[in-house]
Design a protein around this motif. Structure first.
Motif, PDB file in Angstrom:
ATOM      1  N   HIS A 140      19.177  34.833  36.658  1.00 20.58           N
ATOM      2  CA  HIS A 140      19.582  34.161  35.422  1.00 20.58           C
ATOM      3  C   HIS A 140      20.779  34.860  34.782  1.00 20.58           C
ATOM      4  CE1 HIS A 140      15.881  31.896  35.778  1.00 20.58           C
ATOM      5  NE2 HIS A 140      16.210  31.187  34.711  1.00 20.58           N
ATOM      6  N   VAL A 141      20.788  36.186  34.816  1.00 21.74           N
ATOM      7  CA  VAL A 141      21.926  36.924  34.255  1.00 21.74           C
ATOM      8  C   VAL A 141      23.195  36.569  35.031  1.00 21.74           C
ATOM      9  CG1 VAL A 141      22.940  39.217  33.883  1.00 21.74           C
ATOM     10  CG2 VAL A 141      20.533  38.819  33.346  1.00 21.74           C
ATOM     11  N   CYS A 142      23.104  36.544  36.356  1.00 21.19           N
ATOM     12  CA  CYS A 142      24.276  36.205  37.176  1.00 21.19           C
ATOM     13  C   CYS A 142      24.755  34.787  36.889  1.00 21.19           C
ATOM     14  CB  CYS A 142      23.962  36.389  38.655  1.00 21.19           C
ATOM     15  SG  CYS A 142      23.718  38.111  39.124  1.00 21.19           S
ATOM     16  N   LEU A 143      23.833  33.838  36.781  1.00 18.34           N
ATOM     17  CA  LEU A 143      24.206  32.470  36.410  1.00 18.34           C
ATOM     18  C   LEU A 143      24.806  32.441  35.011  1.00 18.34           C
ATOM     19  CD1 LEU A 143      21.141  30.469  37.793  1.00 18.34           C
ATOM     20  CD2 LEU A 143      23.465  30.527  38.727  1.00 18.34           C
ATOM     21  N   GLY A 144      24.227  33.235  34.108  1.00 19.90           N
ATOM     22  CA  GLY A 144      24.737  33.307  32.743  1.00 19.90           C
ATOM     23  C   GLY A 144      26.153  33.853  32.688  1.00 19.90           C
ATOM     24  N   ILE A 145      26.461  34.819  33.534  1.00 22.18           N
ATOM     25  CA  ILE A 145      27.833  35.347  33.594  1.00 22.18           C
ATOM     26  C   ILE A 145      28.797  34.240  34.021  1.00 22.18           C
ATOM     27  CG2 ILE A 145      29.352  36.934  34.847  1.00 22.18           C
ATOM     28  CD1 ILE A 145      26.970  38.936  34.869  1.00 22.18           C
ATOM     29  N   LEU A 146      28.374  33.432  34.978  1.00 23.63           N
ATOM     30  CA  LEU A 146      29.217  32.298  35.393  1.00 23.63           C
ATOM     31  C   LEU A 146      29.399  31.300  34.246  1.00 23.63           C
ATOM     32  CD1 LEU A 146      27.876  31.608  39.004  1.00 23.63           C
ATOM     33  CD2 LEU A 146      30.045  32.676  38.347  1.00 23.63           C
ATOM     34  N   VAL A 147      28.331  31.040  33.505  1.00 26.39           N
ATOM     35  CA  VAL A 147      28.409  30.135  32.357  1.00 26.39           C
ATOM     36  C   VAL A 147      29.372  30.704  31.315  1.00 26.39           C
ATOM     37  CG1 VAL A 147      27.094  29.211  30.397  1.00 26.39           C
ATOM     38  CG2 VAL A 147      26.149  29.085  32.707  1.00 26.39           C
ATOM     39  N   LEU A 148      29.271  32.012  31.054  1.00 25.89           N
ATOM     40  CA  LEU A 148      30.183  32.634  30.086  1.00 25.89           C
ATOM     41  C   LEU A 148      31.631  32.550  30.573  1.00 25.89           C
ATOM     42  CD1 LEU A 148      28.173  35.821  29.023  1.00 25.89           C
ATOM     43  CD2 LEU A 148      28.378  33.651  27.801  1.00 25.89           C
ATOM     44  N   ALA A 149      31.840  32.708  31.885  1.00 25.01           N
ATOM     45  CA  ALA A 149      33.193  32.594  32.435  1.00 25.01           C
ATOM     46  C   ALA A 149      33.730  31.172  32.248  1.00 25.01           C
ATOM     47  CB  ALA A 149      33.192  32.984  33.909  1.00 25.01           C
ATOM     48  N   LEU A 150      32.862  30.171  32.431  1.00 21.85           N
ATOM     49  CA  LEU A 150      33.285  28.786  32.182  1.00 21.85           C
ATOM     50  C   LEU A 150      33.599  28.570  30.704  1.00 21.85           C
ATOM     51  CD1 LEU A 150      30.812  26.856  34.513  1.00 21.85           C
ATOM     52  CD2 LEU A 150      33.281  27.136  34.813  1.00 21.85           C
ATOM     53  N   MET A 151      32.800  29.193  29.847  1.00 21.96           N
ATOM     54  CA  MET A 151      33.082  29.107  28.411  1.00 21.96           C
ATOM     55  C   MET A 151      34.426  29.759  28.098  1.00 21.96           C
ATOM     56  SD  MET A 151      29.262  29.953  26.912  1.00 21.96           S
ATOM     57  CE  MET A 151      29.799  30.185  25.224  1.00 21.96           C
ATOM     58  N   LEU A 152      34.731  30.848  28.776  1.00 21.47           N
ATOM     59  CA  LEU A 152      36.001  31.548  28.566  1.00 21.47           C
ATOM     60  C   LEU A 152      37.189  30.644  28.902  1.00 21.47           C
ATOM     61  CD1 LEU A 152      37.452  34.206  27.847  1.00 21.47           C
ATOM     62  CD2 LEU A 152      37.138  34.918  30.222  1.00 21.47           C
ATOM     63  N   THR A 153      37.041  29.816  29.931  1.00 27.53           N
ATOM     64  CA  THR A 153      38.140  28.904  30.278  1.00 27.53           C
ATOM     65  C   THR A 153      38.411  27.911  29.151  1.00 27.53           C
ATOM     66  OG1 THR A 153      36.737  27.251  31.384  1.00 27.53           O
ATOM     67  CG2 THR A 153      37.601  29.065  32.748  1.00 27.53           C
ATOM     68  N   GLN A 154      37.409  27.620  28.346  1.00 29.41           N
ATOM     69  CA  GLN A 154      37.579  26.667  27.253  1.00 29.41           C
ATOM     70  C   GLN A 154      38.369  27.246  26.083  1.00 29.41           C
ATOM     71  OE1 GLN A 154      36.615  23.390  27.842  1.00 29.41           O
ATOM     72  NE2 GLN A 154      36.368  24.431  29.812  1.00 29.41           N
ATOM     73  N   THR A 155      38.501  28.560  26.036  1.00 30.77           N
ATOM     74  CA  THR A 155      39.274  29.174  24.941  1.00 30.77           C
ATOM     75  C   THR A 155      40.764  28.895  25.104  1.00 30.77           C
ATOM     76  OG1 THR A 155      39.512  31.308  26.078  1.00 30.77           O
ATOM     77  CG2 THR A 155      37.579  31.021  24.644  1.00 30.77           C
ATOM     78  N   ARG A 156      41.187  28.460  26.276  1.00 31.83           N
ATOM     79  CA  ARG A 156      42.604  28.156  26.516  1.00 31.83           C
ATOM     80  C   ARG A 156      42.972  26.745  26.062  1.00 31.83           C
ATOM     81  NH1 ARG A 156      40.918  30.565  31.448  1.00 31.83           N
ATOM     82  NH2 ARG A 156      41.407  32.770  31.421  1.00 31.83           N
ATOM     83  N   ARG A 157      41.980  25.947  25.764  1.00 33.04           N
ATOM     84  CA  ARG A 157      42.249  24.575  25.320  1.00 33.04           C
ATOM     85  C   ARG A 157      42.699  24.589  23.862  1.00 33.04           C
ATOM     86  NH1 ARG A 157      40.416  20.266  28.102  1.00 33.04           N
ATOM     87  NH2 ARG A 157      39.317  20.694  30.027  1.00 33.04           N
ATOM     88  N   THR A 158      43.622  23.712  23.561  1.00 32.36           N
ATOM     89  CA  THR A 158      44.098  23.655  22.178  1.00 32.36           C
ATOM     90  C   THR A 158      43.144  22.876  21.280  1.00 32.36           C
ATOM     91  OG1 THR A 158      45.433  21.720  22.724  1.00 32.36           O
ATOM     92  CG2 THR A 158      46.519  23.887  22.804  1.00 32.36           C
ATOM     93  N   GLU A 159      42.402  21.959  21.879  1.00 33.75           N
ATOM     94  CA  GLU A 159      41.467  21.167  21.088  1.00 33.75           C
ATOM     95  C   GLU A 159      40.202  20.913  21.905  1.00 33.75           C
ATOM     96  OE1 GLU A 159      41.530  16.803  19.096  1.00 33.75           O
ATOM     97  OE2 GLU A 159      43.367  17.984  18.920  1.00 33.75           O
ATOM     98  N   LEU A 160      39.054  20.991  21.237  1.00 36.49           N
ATOM     99  CA  LEU A 160      37.771  20.765  21.907  1.00 36.49           C
ATOM    100  C   LEU A 160      37.115  19.525  21.323  1.00 36.49           C
ATOM    101  CD1 LEU A 160      36.360  24.401  21.982  1.00 36.49           C
ATOM    102  CD2 LEU A 160      37.237  23.104  23.909  1.00 36.49           C
ATOM    103  N   SER A 161      36.710  18.615  22.199  1.00 36.90           N
ATOM    104  CA  SER A 161      35.979  17.438  21.736  1.00 36.90           C
ATOM    105  C   SER A 161      34.574  17.851  21.318  1.00 36.90           C
ATOM    106  CB  SER A 161      35.913  16.384  22.845  1.00 36.90           C
ATOM    107  OG  SER A 161      35.104  16.865  23.905  1.00 36.90           O
ATOM    108  N   ALA A 162      33.894  16.973  20.613  1.00 38.97           N
ATOM    109  CA  ALA A 162      32.513  17.262  20.181  1.00 38.97           C
ATOM    110  C   ALA A 162      31.613  17.449  21.389  1.00 38.97           C
ATOM    111  CB  ALA A 162      32.006  16.135  19.290  1.00 38.97           C
ATOM    112  N   THR A 163      31.842  16.666  22.440  1.00 42.07           N
ATOM    113  CA  THR A 163      31.026  16.782  23.654  1.00 42.07           C
ATOM    114  C   THR A 163      31.262  18.134  24.332  1.00 42.07           C
ATOM    115  OG1 THR A 163      31.116  14.398  23.967  1.00 42.07           O
ATOM    116  CG2 THR A 163      30.508  15.722  25.884  1.00 42.07           C
ATOM    117  N   ARG A 164      32.531  18.520  24.447  1.00 43.52           N
ATOM    118  CA  ARG A 164      32.848  19.797  25.094  1.00 43.52           C
ATOM    119  C   ARG A 164      32.286  20.964  24.274  1.00 43.52           C
ATOM    120  NH1 ARG A 164      36.114  20.674  29.348  1.00 43.52           N
ATOM    121  NH2 ARG A 164      36.929  18.582  29.192  1.00 43.52           N
TER     122      ARG A 164
END
Length: 193
Positions: A140-164
Motif C-alpha cells: 500500500h505504501v508503494c502504491l501510495g507513493i505512485l499516487v503521490l507522484a501522480l498528484m505531483l504531476t497535477q501541480t504543473r497544471r495551471t487550472e484544475l477542474s472539480a473532477t480532477r
C-alpha cells in the motif's frame, strides 16, 4: 449567511464516492486480518509475546513518525492545490514522497535484520502474520507513493477542474488510509503484549 455574517460554506466529502467505496473495502480487508491476528494471538500468547520482543520497536516508531509527517505534507499539498499555491503543493508532495521512500527503506532493512537473525515467515504464526500484515501494508505504501507522484504531476497544471481536484483529494485520502493502517499495525505488532 451564518450568524456571524460570514458566508456559509457547503460541506462535502473529499474525493469521489467510488474512492470511499474502495477505501472502506480496503479497511474491511485489513480489519479481517487484524481480527484473525488477535484470535491467533489469543491461542498462543507466550509465543506471540516472545516473537514480538524480537522486533525493532525503534524502527517501527520512526516509521510511524515518518508516515505522520508525510500525511501532514499531503494535507498541505491538497490545500495548496485547492488554493492555487502550486509551488507549495509540489514541494509538500515531494517531501511526502520522500517520507514514503524512507518508510520503504526502513521496512526493507527491518526485514533484512529479522531474516538475518533467523526470524522469517516460517518461524511461527506471529512472524507469518507479521510479514503478511506489514508486507501488505508495504504494498500500500508503494502504491501510495505512485499516487503521490501522480498528484505531483497535477501541480504543473495551471487550472484544475472539480473532477480532477476530487481525484487529487481521493489520492490524499488513500495516503491517509495508509497512515491509519500503520497507526493500527504498529501497536498491534510491536507494543501490545
Amino acid at each position: 449567511m451564518t450568524a456571524a455574517g460570514a458566508p456559509a460554506t457547503s460541506r462535502r466529502v473529499p474525493g469521489e464516492q467510488g474512492t470511499w467505496v474502495f477505501l472502506f473495502g480496503d479497511m474491511g480487508v485489513f480489519a479481517v486480518f487484524f481480527a484473525t491476528f488477535m484470535v491467533e494471538r489469543s491461542k498462543a500468547p507466550e509465543v506471540f509475546d516472545a516473537a514480538r520482543r524480537t522486533l525493532h520497536v525503534n524502527v517501527g516508531l520512526v516509521n510511524t513518525l515518518v508516515l505522520l509527517t508525510s500525511s501532514l505534507f499531503v494535507v498541505a499539498a491538497v490545500g495548496g492545490l485547492r488554493t492555487g499555491a502550486r509551488t507549495v503543493a509540489a514541494r509538500a508532495l515531494a517531501v511526502a514522497i520522500g517520507c514514503g521512500v524512507v518508510f520503504v527503506a526502513l521496512k526493507v532493512s527491518e526485514y533484512v535484520l529479522l531474516a538475518g537473525a533467523g526470524y522469517g515467515p516460517g518461524g511461527n504464526h506471529f512472524y507469518l502474520y507479521y510479514f503478511i500484515l506489514t508486507g501488505l501494508h508495504l504494498l500500500h505504501v508503494c502504491l501510495g507513493i505512485l499516487v503521490l507522484a501522480l498528484m505531483l504531476t497535477q501541480t504543473r497544471r495551471t487550472e484544475l477542474s472539480a473532477t480532477r481536484l476530487a481525484v487529487i483529494e481521493g489520492g490524499g485520502c488513500f495516503w491517509h488510509l495508509v497512515d491509519l493502517l500503520w497507526i493500527v499495525l504498529f501497536p498491534l505488532l510491536y507494543l501490545v503484549s
